[in-house]
Design an enzyme around this catalytic site. Structure first.
Site, PDB file in Angstrom:
ATOM      1  N   ASN A  34       0.858  -1.187   0.000  1.00 25.62           N
ATOM      2  CA  ASN A  34       0.000   0.000   0.000  1.00 25.62           C
ATOM      3  C   ASN A  34       0.896   1.239   0.000  1.00 25.62           C
ATOM      4  OD1 ASN A  34       0.744  -0.787   2.716  1.00 25.62           O
ATOM      5  ND2 ASN A  34      -0.612   0.806   3.473  1.00 25.62           N
ATOM      6  N   HIS A  35       0.328   2.383  -0.385  1.00 23.52           N
ATOM      7  CA  HIS A  35       1.173   3.567  -0.618  1.00 23.52           C
ATOM      8  C   HIS A  35       0.607   4.760   0.156  1.00 23.52           C
ATOM      9  CE1 HIS A  35       4.328   5.732  -2.343  1.00 23.52           C
ATOM     10  NE2 HIS A  35       3.858   5.983  -3.551  1.00 23.52           N
ATOM     11  N   SER A  36       1.159   5.012   1.351  1.00 22.52           N
ATOM     12  CA  SER A  36       0.631   6.061   2.222  1.00 22.52           C
ATOM     13  C   SER A  36       1.524   7.281   2.326  1.00 22.52           C
ATOM     14  CB  SER A  36       0.398   5.506   3.638  1.00 22.52           C
ATOM     15  OG  SER A  36      -0.547   4.463   3.633  1.00 22.52           O
TER      16      SER A  36
END
Length: 573
Positions: A34-36
């Site tokens: 995931n890309h936060s």
């Protein structure tokens, strides 16, 4: 360099990785995190061998010399995102047994949760048959370099959780377009399931501990407000729970675990529930709208000897409680309990909540079965109401299931007028915002059709929970501008009529998201989301729920559905 990076991350962010051995899988393999935040690559890269390459955008790399230095080097795989040949280049690299790290969302999350997957990832899986490893970066959304509007911390705890090696489903008989969509949807499901399973394994084990954990991050945030316009911050909420615990413990029988709760939607209600959990009691929430006879039947079913209530509420609601008293049930009044709390006790509790808020929660044995958290009663549509035991695991599982498929943010403001004696009002309306860290306005009755739209407008709420019947009532009385700030409108408890959805879409510009649940399932089983709304249905099952269908004679297009999952009740009384 890798060892140095691990050391720095460990010191600054208490970084740890789980199931890291899976990264030794030979290519072709795709790693999908995931890309936060802007430094997600650093947490992932510290776990990888040198032959892994990060897919990066050539366009983004031209932003500045810093971007070029980080994004164009021997550890990256630059592509032109505007070129139709970009996926082809990645496929060629994978077909030579390459190993790529791909942020399949294509952009930094603006919500702090998983956003949509770009279908180019599904096309890549379809063409290469590469294996997949997903990664859930837990805590990265709190980094200052994360663009979501939520709470930021300079050095939050960040953990990397790697999945087992996943093999994408085969789709030889599907067209490329269909296969691409199916594989993209499959990948997102895997990442949602991983988030849910990780939170269940590593998150707090009981509801009170989960609320305390969120409160420690933002103690001064206003989290609750009721119709009296009394606002509670997290710290004030915890202090209230703490100081109420002692008089409650003294007033309640030591040998009785189950305690009745007879109260409307006001701030005192969640305080009482949390206080009962704090002193190791099980609240049984009574439905005061069913009448005295049914309340007595439910009390006897649960074996209640005492009920916590309020004199002011009983007088205002004009409830006939003589039946309960005649049956030998003792009423414990909040007004009397408040009178036993001194100013010195409040001060001591305030200091304790400022210095050690974790002292309010307990650390249950993780190997022991999850204890019963609450007793709710069914509506009685099948006869006499049944008592449903929901455990802490049931409630937390359902909350985390919903948070995994929606993008509820720290800045959201939930309006809840559904009664807490129903599981929809308890779990979704009360506990979800307390655990997520979102403001909640609680209102005593959903029947005030003219008042509720105005209060929603006045409080700039963004999330609304309701039913088809109530939505029709609000639509008749509300001004089209009353719901201008709404992001989510969830409808459940009864079938959503097409006319209702059309009215809300045309008059208020709001999409109604229908769901389905049952008290026995804490309550949510499925829900439509903005990512994949399907009108005329109740949406997809939530992560972690298994089901099977059995045919029913005379029914062609359906059957009897059986479900199981961590949100399904302990059992009936």
């Amino acid at each position: 360099m890798r060892a140095l990076a691990r050391l720095i991350l460990r010191l600054l962010f208490r970084f740890r990785s789980y199931n890291e051995s899976v990264l030794n899988t030979p290519g072709p393999v795709l790693l999908i995190p995931n890309h936060s935040s802007w430094i997600d690559w650093l947490f992932v890269g510290a776990c990888l061998d040198p032959d892994w390459k990060f897919v990066v955008s050539k366009t983004s790399a031209e932003t500045s010399w810093v971007h070029r230095k980080i994004m164009i080097n021997k550890r990256t795989f630059p592509i032109d995102t505007d070129s139709p040949y970009a996926v082809k280049r990645m496929a060629e690299h994978l077909n030579t047994n390459g190993r790529l790290v791909l942020f399949a969302e294509g952009r930094l999350s603006r919500t702090g949760t998983l956003m949509k997957m770009f279908e180019g990832t599904g096309f890549l899986l379809h063409k290469t048959k590469a294996k997949v490893i997903t990664c859930y970066l837990r805590g990265a959304q709190r980094l200052p370099l994360s663009p979501n509007p939520g709470l930021k911390q300079w050095f939050p705890t960040v953990r990397a959780h790697f999945s087992e090696v996943l093999t994408p489903p085969k789709s030889e008989f599907a067209s490329t377009v269909k296969a691409r969509a199916q594989l993209t949807s499959w990948l997102r499901d895997q990442m949602v399931n991983q988030q849910f399973n990780t939170e269940m394994k590593f998150g707090p084990m009981d509801v009170l501990s989960a609320i305390v954990a969120t409160a420690r991050e933002q103690p001064k945030k206003i989290i609750l407000e009721d119709a009296t316009h009394q606002a509670l911050t997290y710290r004030r909420l915890l202090v209230a729970v703490d100081v109420l615990g002692k008089p409650l413990r003294m007033a309640l029988s030591k040998g009785e675990k189950r305690v009745g709760v007879l109260m409307p939607n006001v701030n005192a209600l969640p305080v009482v529930l949390l206080s009962l959990w704090h002193i190791d009691k099980i609240p049984a929430v009574l439905n005061f709208s069913t009448g005295a006879a049914t309340m007595l039947a439910c009390s006897q079913l649960a074996g209640l000897k005492q009920i916590v209530t309020s004199r002011a509420f009983l007088e205002r609601a004009r409830l006939d409680i003589g039946v309960l008293i005649n049956a030998g049930i003792e009423l414990v009044y909040l007004e009397d309990l408040r009178g036993q709390i001194s100013s010195s006790q409040k001060l001591v509790s305030l200091l304790r909540m400022m210095l050690a808020p974790g002292s309010l929660s307990k650390s249950p044995d993780t190997h022991a079965p999850s204890p019963t958290a609450v007793i709710l009663f069914t509506s009685g549509s099948e006869g006499v109401p049944k008592g449903v035991e929901l455990s802490h695991t049931n409630l937390l599982a359902n909350i985390r299931q919903m948070l995994a498929v929606t993008d509820i943010e720290d800045t959201d403001r939930l309006f809840n007028c559904l009664p807490v004696f129903h599981s929809f009002g308890l779990t979704v309306g009360t506990l979800v915002p307390l655990i997520r860290g979102a403001y909640s306005f609680i209102y005593p009755s959903p029947l005030h059709y003219r008042v509720i739209p105005g209060v929603f407008y006045d409080r700039d709420c963004t999330i609304f929970l309701s039913t088809n019947t109530f939505l029709n009532g609000y639509a008749r009385k509300a001004n089209p501008y009353d719901f201008r700030t709404m992001r989510y409108l969830f409808a459940a408890a009864e079938k959503l009529q097409e006319s209702t959805a059309t009215t809300w879409s045309q008059k208020f510009g709001v999409r109604v998201l229908e769901g389905y649940g049952a008290t026995e399932c804490a309550p949510c089983l499925s829900v439509n989301t903005p990512l994949a709304p399907k009108y005329g249905s109740v949406g997809r099952l939530l992560p972690g729920i298994e089901y099977k269908l059995e045919p029913v004679e005379g029914v062609e297009d359906g059957g009897r559905m059986f479900v199981r999952g961590p949100n399904v009740m302990n059992g009936y009384f």
